[in-house]
Motif scaffolding. Structure first.
Motif, short mmCIF file in Angstrom:
data_model
loop_
_atom_site.label_atom_id
_atom_site.label_comp_id
_atom_site.label_asym_id
_atom_site.label_seq_id
_atom_site.Cartn_x
_atom_site.Cartn_y
_atom_site.Cartn_z
N ALA A 1 -1.04 -6.57 -9.13
CA ALA A 1 -1.48 -5.64 -7.68
C ALA A 1 -0.94 -6.57 -6.51
CB ALA A 1 -2.87 -5.58 -7.62
N GLU A 2 -0.96 -7.93 -6.60
CA GLU A 2 -0.71 -8.85 -5.41
C GLU A 2 0.90 -8.77 -5.01
OE1 GLU A 2 -2.07 -10.97 -3.60
OE2 GLU A 2 -3.91 -10.13 -4.25
N LEU A 3 1.58 -8.18 -6.24
CA LEU A 3 3.11 -7.90 -5.99
C LEU A 3 3.50 -6.85 -5.06
CD1 LEU A 3 4.30 -8.72 -9.54
CD2 LEU A 3 4.25 -10.41 -7.62
N PHE A 4 2.42 -5.90 -5.13
CA PHE A 4 2.48 -4.60 -3.99
C PHE A 4 2.19 -4.85 -2.54
CE2 PHE A 4 2.40 -2.94 -8.27
CZ PHE A 4 3.08 -1.91 -8.38
N GLU A 5 1.32 -6.20 -2.41
CA GLU A 5 0.69 -6.25 -1.03
C GLU A 5 1.72 -6.15 0.15
OE1 GLU A 5 -2.37 -6.21 0.03
OE2 GLU A 5 -3.14 -6.10 -2.15
N PRO A 6 2.86 -6.66 0.21
CA PRO A 6 3.78 -6.45 1.21
C PRO A 6 4.12 -5.00 1.72
CG PRO A 6 4.73 -8.14 -0.27
CD PRO A 6 3.42 -7.56 -1.01
N GLU A 7 4.20 -4.13 0.62
CA GLU A 7 4.28 -2.83 0.84
C GLU A 7 2.89 -1.64 1.03
OE1 GLU A 7 7.90 -4.68 -0.29
OE2 GLU A 7 5.91 -4.44 -1.38
N ARG B 1 -4.24 0.31 -8.32
CA ARG B 1 -4.05 1.51 -9.25
C ARG B 1 -2.69 1.37 -9.64
NH1 ARG B 1 -5.76 4.76 -12.79
NH2 ARG B 1 -4.99 6.96 -12.71
N LEU B 2 -1.66 1.32 -8.76
CA LEU B 2 -0.38 0.98 -9.11
C LEU B 2 -0.05 0.21 -10.21
CD1 LEU B 2 1.31 1.59 -5.45
CD2 LEU B 2 1.23 3.04 -7.54
#
Length: 212
Positions: A160-166, A176-177
């Protein structure tokens, strides 16, 4: 030079560090030989005397238990995911994480599969807590590893941390993603030729769908 002379003296370590060093050396051998691996082979791989193994492990069975725990432990792969640079494009971040996770599960499968194939006694796949090992490690609990639910929760959190910039442009929350992405990755879809889907292909379909 004799085999004994060629071994170096084990560096100054506490019992827990020495156990970790021995397990790290043993894991590739366990993946290759399963329960048939010998402590002499492990000692040679670790460049230590065989007696050093039995200063921190009661017997070979306890060493194999520790190898199973190490194979199951997600700590290493979670560290790799945490190290993925967030300034990369999202597709590159997810591909790097997917490759790390796939390698982790391949290592796990190799160790557990080899042990099963060589007759590991049933019930040993989930090692017991051994108070003797805890005492040797100076009080640190040994013989435990995160449960499946805890491991998955930690993995979802890391991805989930990998999605944080977006985050501002995401259609769903990062957690969820991450869960959906891991579901796609862990389903291990097979292509017609029998090859596993490439991580980059999974990421491409996850981010952009099947249509151009």
């Amino acid at each position: 030079m004799t085999d004994t002379q060629s071994r170096r003296r084990a560096p100054g370590m506490n019992p827990g560090q020495r156990r970790d060093m021995i397990v790290k050396a043993a894991l590739p051998l366990v993946a290759e030989h399963g329960a048939a691996v010998t402590t002499a082979q492990v000692a040679r791989a670790a460049a230590i005397g065989e007696a050093t193994i039995f200063r921190v492990f009661a017997d070979k069975e306890e060493l194999l238990d520790a190898c199973v725990l190490a194979a199951l432990d997600p700590g290493h792969v979670l560290g790799e995911i945490a190290a993925v640079p967030l300034d990369q494009p999202l597709a590159a971040r997810l591909t790097e994480a997917a490759e790390a996770l796939r390698a982790h599960f391949a290592r796990m499968g190799a160790v557990l599969g080899a042990l099963h194939a060589t007759g590991l006694r049933r019930g040993r796949a989930h090692p017991r807590h051994d108070p003797r090992a805890e005492a040797r490690d100076g009080g640190a609990e040994a013989g435990t590893a995160p449960g499946r639910e805890e491991s998955m929760a930690r993995t979802v959190e890391a991805v989930a941390e990998l999605f944080e910039p977006e985050r501002a442009s995401l259609r769903l929350p990062p957690e969820r993603l991450a869960a959906i992405f891991l579901g796609m990755l862990f389903s291990r879809p097979r292509l017609a030729a029998g090859h596993a889907a490439d991580p980059a292909e999974i990421v491409e379909v996850f981010l952009h769908g099947a249509l151009t």
